[in-house]
Design a protein around this motif. Structure first.
Motif, PDB file in Angstrom:
ATOM      1  N   MET A   1       0.821  -1.203   0.000  1.00  0.00           N
ATOM      2  CA  MET A   1       0.000   0.000   0.000  1.00  0.00           C
ATOM      3  C   MET A   1       0.862   1.262   0.000  1.00  0.00           C
ATOM      4  O   MET A   1       0.537   2.245  -0.660  1.00  0.00           O
ATOM      5  CB  MET A   1      -0.927   0.012   1.207  1.00  0.00           C
ATOM      6  N   GLU A   2       1.944   1.241   0.770  1.00  0.00           N
ATOM      7  CA  GLU A   2       2.823   2.406   0.808  1.00  0.00           C
ATOM      8  C   GLU A   2       3.444   2.672  -0.559  1.00  0.00           C
ATOM      9  O   GLU A   2       3.690   3.828  -0.923  1.00  0.00           O
ATOM     10  CB  GLU A   2       3.894   2.214   1.879  1.00  0.00           C
ATOM     11  N   THR A   3       3.672   1.610  -1.338  1.00  0.00           N
ATOM     12  CA  THR A   3       4.182   1.790  -2.698  1.00  0.00           C
ATOM     13  C   THR A   3       3.179   2.559  -3.544  1.00  0.00           C
ATOM     14  O   THR A   3       3.536   3.490  -4.278  1.00  0.00           O
ATOM     15  CB  THR A   3       4.474   0.425  -3.347  1.00  0.00           C
ATOM     16  N   THR A   4       1.901   2.186  -3.422  1.00  0.00           N
ATOM     17  CA  THR A   4       0.847   2.883  -4.159  1.00  0.00           C
ATOM     18  C   THR A   4       0.794   4.355  -3.769  1.00  0.00           C
ATOM     19  O   THR A   4       0.710   5.245  -4.626  1.00  0.00           O
ATOM     20  CB  THR A   4      -0.517   2.222  -3.884  1.00  0.00           C
ATOM     21  N   LEU A   5       0.849   4.627  -2.475  1.00  0.00           N
ATOM     22  CA  LEU A   5       0.767   6.007  -1.993  1.00  0.00           C
ATOM     23  C   LEU A   5       1.977   6.830  -2.429  1.00  0.00           C
ATOM     24  O   LEU A   5       1.844   8.005  -2.791  1.00  0.00           O
ATOM     25  CB  LEU A   5       0.629   6.010  -0.473  1.00  0.00           C
ATOM     26  N   ASN A   6       3.149   6.216  -2.416  1.00  0.00           N
ATOM     27  CA  ASN A   6       4.345   6.933  -2.868  1.00  0.00           C
ATOM     28  C   ASN A   6       4.335   7.139  -4.381  1.00  0.00           C
ATOM     29  O   ASN A   6       4.826   8.159  -4.876  1.00  0.00           O
ATOM     30  CB  ASN A   6       5.605   6.189  -2.429  1.00  0.00           C
ATOM     31  N   ASN A   7       3.766   6.183  -5.118  1.00  0.00           N
ATOM     32  CA  ASN A   7       3.603   6.380  -6.563  1.00  0.00           C
ATOM     33  C   ASN A   7       2.686   7.568  -6.839  1.00  0.00           C
ATOM     34  O   ASN A   7       2.907   8.345  -7.775  1.00  0.00           O
ATOM     35  CB  ASN A   7       3.016   5.121  -7.208  1.00  0.00           C
ATOM     36  N   TYR A   8       1.660   7.692  -6.018  1.00  0.00           N
ATOM     37  CA  TYR A   8       0.716   8.809  -6.138  1.00  0.00           C
ATOM     38  C   TYR A   8       1.436  10.149  -5.945  1.00  0.00           C
ATOM     39  O   TYR A   8       1.284  11.078  -6.745  1.00  0.00           O
ATOM     40  CB  TYR A   8      -0.387   8.621  -5.101  1.00  0.00           C
ATOM     41  N   ILE A   9       2.256  10.236  -4.899  1.00  0.00           N
ATOM     42  CA  ILE A   9       3.001  11.473  -4.652  1.00  0.00           C
ATOM     43  C   ILE A   9       3.999  11.729  -5.778  1.00  0.00           C
ATOM     44  O   ILE A   9       4.096  12.837  -6.312  1.00  0.00           O
ATOM     45  CB  ILE A   9       3.732  11.409  -3.297  1.00  0.00           C
ATOM     46  N   ASP A  10       4.749  10.689  -6.162  1.00  0.00           N
ATOM     47  CA  ASP A  10       5.752  10.848  -7.218  1.00  0.00           C
ATOM     48  C   ASP A  10       5.119  11.299  -8.530  1.00  0.00           C
ATOM     49  O   ASP A  10       5.736  12.047  -9.302  1.00  0.00           O
ATOM     50  CB  ASP A  10       6.495   9.532  -7.445  1.00  0.00           C
ATOM     51  N   GLY A  11       3.898  10.829  -8.778  1.00  0.00           N
ATOM     52  CA  GLY A  11       3.225  11.217 -10.007  1.00  0.00           C
ATOM     53  C   GLY A  11       3.116  12.720 -10.141  1.00  0.00           C
ATOM     54  O   GLY A  11       3.335  13.279 -11.226  1.00  0.00           O
ATOM     55  N   PHE A  12       2.800  13.391  -9.017  1.00  0.00           N
ATOM     56  CA  PHE A  12       2.664  14.846  -9.039  1.00  0.00           C
ATOM     57  C   PHE A  12       3.994  15.556  -8.776  1.00  0.00           C
ATOM     58  O   PHE A  12       4.221  16.659  -9.266  1.00  0.00           O
ATOM     59  CB  PHE A  12       1.618  15.285  -8.011  1.00  0.00           C
TER      60      PHE A  12
ATOM     61  N   GLN B   1       7.017  14.387  -9.691  1.00  0.00           N
ATOM     62  CA  GLN B   1       7.940  14.166 -10.803  1.00  0.00           C
ATOM     63  C   GLN B   1       7.273  14.263 -12.172  1.00  0.00           C
ATOM     64  O   GLN B   1       7.936  14.119 -13.199  1.00  0.00           O
ATOM     65  CB  GLN B   1       8.592  12.786 -10.663  1.00  0.00           C
ATOM     66  N   GLY B   2       5.951  14.469 -12.171  1.00  0.00           N
ATOM     67  CA  GLY B   2       5.238  14.481 -13.447  1.00  0.00           C
ATOM     68  C   GLY B   2       5.284  13.122 -14.115  1.00  0.00           C
ATOM     69  O   GLY B   2       5.396  13.005 -15.340  1.00  0.00           O
ATOM     70  N   ASP B   3       5.177  12.069 -13.313  1.00  0.00           N
ATOM     71  CA  ASP B   3       5.332  10.698 -13.802  1.00  0.00           C
ATOM     72  C   ASP B   3       3.948  10.068 -13.995  1.00  0.00           C
ATOM     73  O   ASP B   3       3.322   9.599 -13.043  1.00  0.00           O
ATOM     74  CB  ASP B   3       6.151   9.888 -12.795  1.00  0.00           C
ATOM     75  N   THR B   4       3.481  10.040 -15.236  1.00  0.00           N
ATOM     76  CA  THR B   4       2.147   9.496 -15.509  1.00  0.00           C
ATOM     77  C   THR B   4       2.088   7.986 -15.298  1.00  0.00           C
ATOM     78  O   THR B   4       1.039   7.454 -14.938  1.00  0.00           O
ATOM     79  CB  THR B   4       1.717   9.821 -16.948  1.00  0.00           C
ATOM     80  N   LEU B   5       3.200   7.296 -15.501  1.00  0.00           N
ATOM     81  CA  LEU B   5       3.207   5.847 -15.302  1.00  0.00           C
ATOM     82  C   LEU B   5       2.973   5.498 -13.835  1.00  0.00           C
ATOM     83  O   LEU B   5       2.244   4.552 -13.518  1.00  0.00           O
ATOM     84  CB  LEU B   5       4.528   5.243 -15.786  1.00  0.00           C
ATOM     85  N   LYS B   6       3.586   6.265 -12.942  1.00  0.00           N
ATOM     86  CA  LYS B   6       3.386   6.012 -11.517  1.00  0.00           C
ATOM     87  C   LYS B   6       1.956   6.353 -11.101  1.00  0.00           C
ATOM     88  O   LYS B   6       1.371   5.673 -10.255  1.00  0.00           O
ATOM     89  CB  LYS B   6       4.401   6.796 -10.684  1.00  0.00           C
ATOM     90  N   LEU B   7       1.395   7.399 -11.691  1.00  0.00           N
ATOM     91  CA  LEU B   7       0.004   7.728 -11.382  1.00  0.00           C
ATOM     92  C   LEU B   7      -0.928   6.620 -11.848  1.00  0.00           C
ATOM     93  O   LEU B   7      -1.866   6.239 -11.145  1.00  0.00           O
ATOM     94  CB  LEU B   7      -0.393   9.051 -12.039  1.00  0.00           C
ATOM     95  N   LYS B   8      -0.686   6.095 -13.034  1.00  0.00           N
ATOM     96  CA  LYS B   8      -1.513   5.004 -13.550  1.00  0.00           C
ATOM     97  C   LYS B   8      -1.417   3.771 -12.650  1.00  0.00           C
ATOM     98  O   LYS B   8      -2.379   3.011 -12.525  1.00  0.00           O
ATOM     99  CB  LYS B   8      -1.087   4.642 -14.973  1.00  0.00           C
ATOM    100  N   ALA B   9      -0.246   3.591 -12.027  1.00  0.00           N
ATOM    101  CA  ALA B   9      -0.053   2.447 -11.133  1.00  0.00           C
ATOM    102  C   ALA B   9      -0.733   2.652  -9.787  1.00  0.00           C
ATOM    103  O   ALA B   9      -0.897   1.699  -9.022  1.00  0.00           O
ATOM    104  CB  ALA B   9       1.437   2.197 -10.923  1.00  0.00           C
TER     105      ALA B   9
END
Length: 270
Positions: free
Chosen positions: A1-12, A14-22
């Motif tokens: 779950m923490e991976t998902t939440l950190n992907n969410y933060i990184d998406g905004f 770092q502008g990382d759409t792949l992490k947001l999609k994940a």
């Protein structure tokens, strides 16, 4: 779950759409409130859809607005059930409360409500302590004279299963009484988190010292049918839970303590 939440933060960040999609479900529902610096009033911001979130991240990357700030960044899992969970996230924009659900075994973000801009008190509120309290797994009862039996094969399997249940939880400490059945229940989770077991005696536990030692941490406590609800009640400062039935090894008590509140959840994990 923490991976998902950190992907969410990184998406905004770092502008990382792949992490947001994940991290995000396509049916994402996100809205929030922004404090007007002139009036001091909070103004409603309309829903941010999944598509708009991806466009926002893409825009951040294209315009070079990538953020490396870490002091305002934090992730805190609040509660986990079988299929749903809640979390609290802070970022440079402010504070998010997040609802997640499982999708093919993976935690994904369904809904977000946020408040901005960032205030230092958001970080201070993150200093909560979460206790996961369980009774030992099934013990060998073939020898009634044995006061310190080991786990049965069924019990050993349950002890391993707890590591799956706690797969998205990062424990800072694992407590157990010194009996074989509790130690053997605690060992797989302690090993999965690369930490040792701290032994305690529930009869002589000084609650104030225990709370002070564990403040701000995520803690697993393995006890017995009488001591587990007893300690849960002590942490809550109220008599909420009764002794566990001898046939029940599945109860999971989750207690969260902050400066302002003490809350609990009881789950039965078969």
């Amino acid at each position: 779950m923490e991976t998902t939440l950190n992907n969410y933060i990184d998406g905004f960040y770092q502008g990382d759409t792949l992490k947001l999609k994940a991290a995000l479900k396509p049916r994402l529902y996100k809205f929030g409130y922004w404090k007007n610096k002139d009036t001091g009033e909070y103004e409603f911001y309309e829903q941010l859809t999944y598509e708009n979130a991806l466009k926002m991240a893409q825009n951040i990357k294209e315009k070079g607005r990538i953020t490396t700030e870490t002091k305002m960044r934090s992730v805190k899992v609040l509660e986990i059930s079988n299929h749903i969970a809640s979390a609290k996230v802070t970022g440079f924009w402010g504070l998010d409360y997040i609802l997640l659900s499982k999708d093919e075994g993976k935690w994904m973000i369904e809904q977000v409500i946020w408040e901005g801009p960032f205030e230092e008190k958001f970080k201070e509120e993150q200093k909560s302590t979460t206790y996961y309290l369980i009774r030992h797994a099934e013990k060998d009862q073939s020898d009634k004279t044995n006061k310190d039996p080991h786990l049965t094969e069924e019990g050993k399997q349950r002890a391993e299963n707890w590591t799956t249940t706690f797969g998205d939880v990062k424990f800072d400490m694992v407590y157990s009484t010194k009996y074989n059945r509790t130690k053997e229940t605690a060992e797989p989770t302690a090993k999965a988190n690369n930490i040792g077991i701290t032994f305690y005696d529930p009869r002589n536990l000084k609650l104030e010292d225990f709370i002070k030692e564990t403040k701000g941490k995520t803690v697993l406590v393995v006890g017995h049918s009488n001591t587990t609800p007893m300690l849960t009640n002590a942490l809550l400062s109220e008599k909420k839970y009764n002794q566990i039935d001898e046939s029940n090894n599945a109860n999971l008590y989750i207690v969260t303590i902050t400066d302002n509140a003490r809350t609990s959840t009881l789950l039965k994990i078969e």
